[in-house]
Design an enzyme around this catalytic site. Structure first.
Site, PDB file in Angstrom:
ATOM      1  N   ASP A  86     -49.909 -10.593 -23.500  1.00 29.99           N
ATOM      2  CA  ASP A  86     -49.796 -11.884 -24.183  1.00 29.99           C
ATOM      3  C   ASP A  86     -48.338 -12.234 -24.450  1.00 29.99           C
ATOM      4  O   ASP A  86     -47.472 -11.369 -24.483  1.00 29.99           O
ATOM      5  CB  ASP A  86     -50.532 -11.822 -25.527  1.00 29.99           C
ATOM      6  CG  ASP A  86     -51.957 -12.312 -25.400  1.00 29.99           C
ATOM      7  OD1 ASP A  86     -52.331 -12.775 -24.311  1.00 29.99           O
ATOM      8  OD2 ASP A  86     -52.681 -12.230 -26.403  1.00 29.99           O
TER       9      ASP A  86
ATOM     10  N   LYS B 139     -47.671 -18.028 -22.206  1.00 29.55           N
ATOM     11  CA  LYS B 139     -47.012 -19.255 -21.739  1.00 29.55           C
ATOM     12  C   LYS B 139     -45.544 -19.021 -21.417  1.00 29.55           C
ATOM     13  O   LYS B 139     -44.720 -19.895 -21.573  1.00 29.55           O
ATOM     14  CB  LYS B 139     -47.109 -20.326 -22.829  1.00 29.55           C
ATOM     15  CG  LYS B 139     -48.523 -20.809 -23.008  1.00 29.55           C
ATOM     16  CD  LYS B 139     -48.608 -21.814 -24.144  1.00 29.55           C
ATOM     17  CE  LYS B 139     -50.044 -22.079 -24.503  1.00 29.55           C
ATOM     18  NZ  LYS B 139     -50.325 -22.118 -25.906  1.00 29.55           N
TER      19      LYS B 139
ATOM     20  N   MET C 118     -50.486 -19.636 -37.317  1.00 27.93           N
ATOM     21  CA  MET C 118     -50.504 -20.821 -36.439  1.00 27.93           C
ATOM     22  C   MET C 118     -50.494 -22.119 -37.248  1.00 27.93           C
ATOM     23  O   MET C 118     -51.146 -23.090 -36.883  1.00 27.93           O
ATOM     24  CB  MET C 118     -51.742 -20.787 -35.512  1.00 27.93           C
ATOM     25  CG  MET C 118     -51.700 -19.645 -34.532  1.00 27.93           C
ATOM     26  SD  MET C 118     -53.198 -19.478 -33.554  1.00 27.93           S
ATOM     27  CE  MET C 118     -54.232 -18.488 -34.623  1.00 27.93           C
TER      28      MET C 118
HETATM   29  N1  SAH Z   1     -53.342 -11.248 -33.252  1.00 27.04           N
HETATM   30  C1  SAH Z   1     -52.118 -11.700 -33.876  1.00 27.04           C
HETATM   31  C2  SAH Z   1     -52.165 -13.179 -34.209  1.00 27.04           C
HETATM   32  C3  SAH Z   1     -52.265 -14.072 -32.998  1.00 27.04           C
HETATM   33  S1  SAH Z   1     -52.215 -15.760 -33.423  1.00 27.04           S
HETATM   34  C4  SAH Z   1     -51.840 -10.862 -35.112  1.00 27.04           C
HETATM   35  O1  SAH Z   1     -52.704 -10.095 -35.549  1.00 27.04           O
HETATM   36  O2  SAH Z   1     -50.733 -10.939 -35.629  1.00 27.04           O
HETATM   37  C5  SAH Z   1     -50.499 -16.137 -33.199  1.00 27.04           C
HETATM   38  C6  SAH Z   1     -49.855 -16.409 -34.528  1.00 27.04           C
HETATM   39  O3  SAH Z   1     -49.535 -15.185 -35.182  1.00 27.04           O
HETATM   40  C7  SAH Z   1     -48.535 -17.131 -34.454  1.00 27.04           C
HETATM   41  O4  SAH Z   1     -48.705 -18.526 -34.307  1.00 27.04           O
HETATM   42  C8  SAH Z   1     -47.937 -16.792 -35.801  1.00 27.04           C
HETATM   43  O5  SAH Z   1     -48.544 -17.552 -36.832  1.00 27.04           O
HETATM   44  C9  SAH Z   1     -48.372 -15.359 -35.957  1.00 27.04           C
HETATM   45  N2  SAH Z   1     -47.362 -14.388 -35.513  1.00 27.04           N
HETATM   46  C10 SAH Z   1     -47.460 -13.525 -34.495  1.00 27.04           C
HETATM   47  N3  SAH Z   1     -46.385 -12.731 -34.440  1.00 27.04           N
HETATM   48  C11 SAH Z   1     -45.588 -13.102 -35.467  1.00 27.04           C
HETATM   49  C12 SAH Z   1     -44.332 -12.643 -35.968  1.00 27.04           C
HETATM   50  N4  SAH Z   1     -43.665 -11.637 -35.413  1.00 27.04           N
HETATM   51  N5  SAH Z   1     -43.827 -13.264 -37.060  1.00 27.04           N
HETATM   52  C13 SAH Z   1     -44.464 -14.282 -37.661  1.00 27.04           C
HETATM   53  N6  SAH Z   1     -45.656 -14.750 -37.224  1.00 27.04           N
HETATM   54  C14 SAH Z   1     -46.203 -14.174 -36.152  1.00 27.04           C
END
Ligand code: SAH
Length: 266
Positions: free
Chosen positions: A45, A67, A184
């Site tokens: 991803d 993406k 998100m």
């Molecule tokens: N499965 C992931 C979430 C996927 S949805 C998890 O458990 O973290 C994607 C969203 O996760 C992004 O839009 C953002 O809101 C958040 N996100 C992912 N990585 C991040 C990071 N390093 N710092 C801040 N937000 C993050």
């Protein structure tokens, strides 16, 4: 007497959904590292950092399905089909997802698809971005004096679907004393702010954490009434987590954010 020659054993691959954590490779679990190192095919991803993908064996095939490079992301149905085909070919497939695969990662959908195809799926959990954001801020998400629980919620609705009822959520969070951790939420932050203000005080502390655990991590602390303005002023974009709730009050006070309760000496 001629014995029929045994038919070759079917080649059985395997599939593991692996949580890559929020970005810093040091936050991977040992299970995740082992799975990545032994994979023959990795489907990766967007939010998975290069340093983590670099742990894969040199002979492994790495396919980026996010993406990257401004391209459109690979359709979910195609990813699921590819996983099934690769496992049936005998590959050790690792589906590498940011954070935890079962928190907004569509890991649940992928597991259902694989199971429907008769494939056993292993899951390796990862540190979800909401926890990493709290870690970046140095605040607990629950605290006996401030929050009895925590809600992980998405600010993004499926196309055509209604998003969360922010007003209802705010009332519940206020009454039940819950911390909100919004994933998100950046593109809809203005709408989220207005919805939450119908049930939470304007001076409820909020924090935005951008790229938690990564070298370019940044954050801002504000109040609910100034959430969107702060995001714009600080130029914060995705990926970020928005945290809302009184667990941030100490941090907000030390950052000089005016909170009524604190001004009154609380
Ligand atoms: N499965 C992931 C979430 C996927 S949805 C998890 O458990 O973290 C994607 C969203 O996760 C992004 O839009 C953002 O809101 C958040 N996100 C992912 N990585 C991040 C990071 N390093 N710092 C801040 N937000 C993050």
């Amino acid at each position: 007497m001629n014995h029929p020659s045994p038919s070759p054993a079917p080649r059985t691959g395997q599939c593991t959904l692996v949580g890559a954590g929020p970005g810093d490779p040091d936050l991977l679990t040992l299970q995740a590292v082992r799975a990545i190192q032994s994979a023959t095919l990795l489907l990766v991803d967007d939010l998975v950092s290069d340093a983590i993908v670099a742990l894969a064996a040199p002979s492994a095939r790495v396919v980026h399905v996010g993406k990257r490079g401004g391209c459109k992301s690979t359709p979910q149905a195609f990813i699921e089909k590819l996983m099934v085909m690769a496992v049936q070919e005998g590959q050790r497939v690792v589906r590498l997802k940011g954070g935890d695969p079962f928190i907004f990662g569509r890991g649940g959908e992928e597991m259902e698809h694989l199971r429907a195809a008769g494939i056993a799926v292993q899951v390796v959990h990862g540190i979800t971005a909401g926890l990493a954001a709290a870690g970046a801020l140095g605040v607990p998400l629950t605290h006996r004096a401030h929050a009895q629980g925590v809600v992980f919620i998405t600010g993004h609705a499926q196309p055509g679907a209604r998003g969360p009822d922010w007003g209802l959520l705010a009332c519940t969070a206020h009454q039940a004393r819950l911390t909100l951790v919004i994933y998100m939420g950046m593109s809809g932050a203005g709408q989220i702010q207005e919805g939450l203000r119908t049930g939470l005080p304007d001076d409820t502390p909020v924090a935005i954490v951008h790229r938690a655990s990564l070298p370019d991590q940044r954050h801002a602390v504000a109040t609910l009434a100034s959430l969107q303005a702060t995001i714009e002023r600080e130029g914060l974009g995705s990926p970020s987590i928005i945290v809302v709730g009184d667990v941030l009050s100490g941090l907000a006070a030390s950052a000089g954010v005016p909170l009524a309760g604190l001004q009154a000496g609380g």
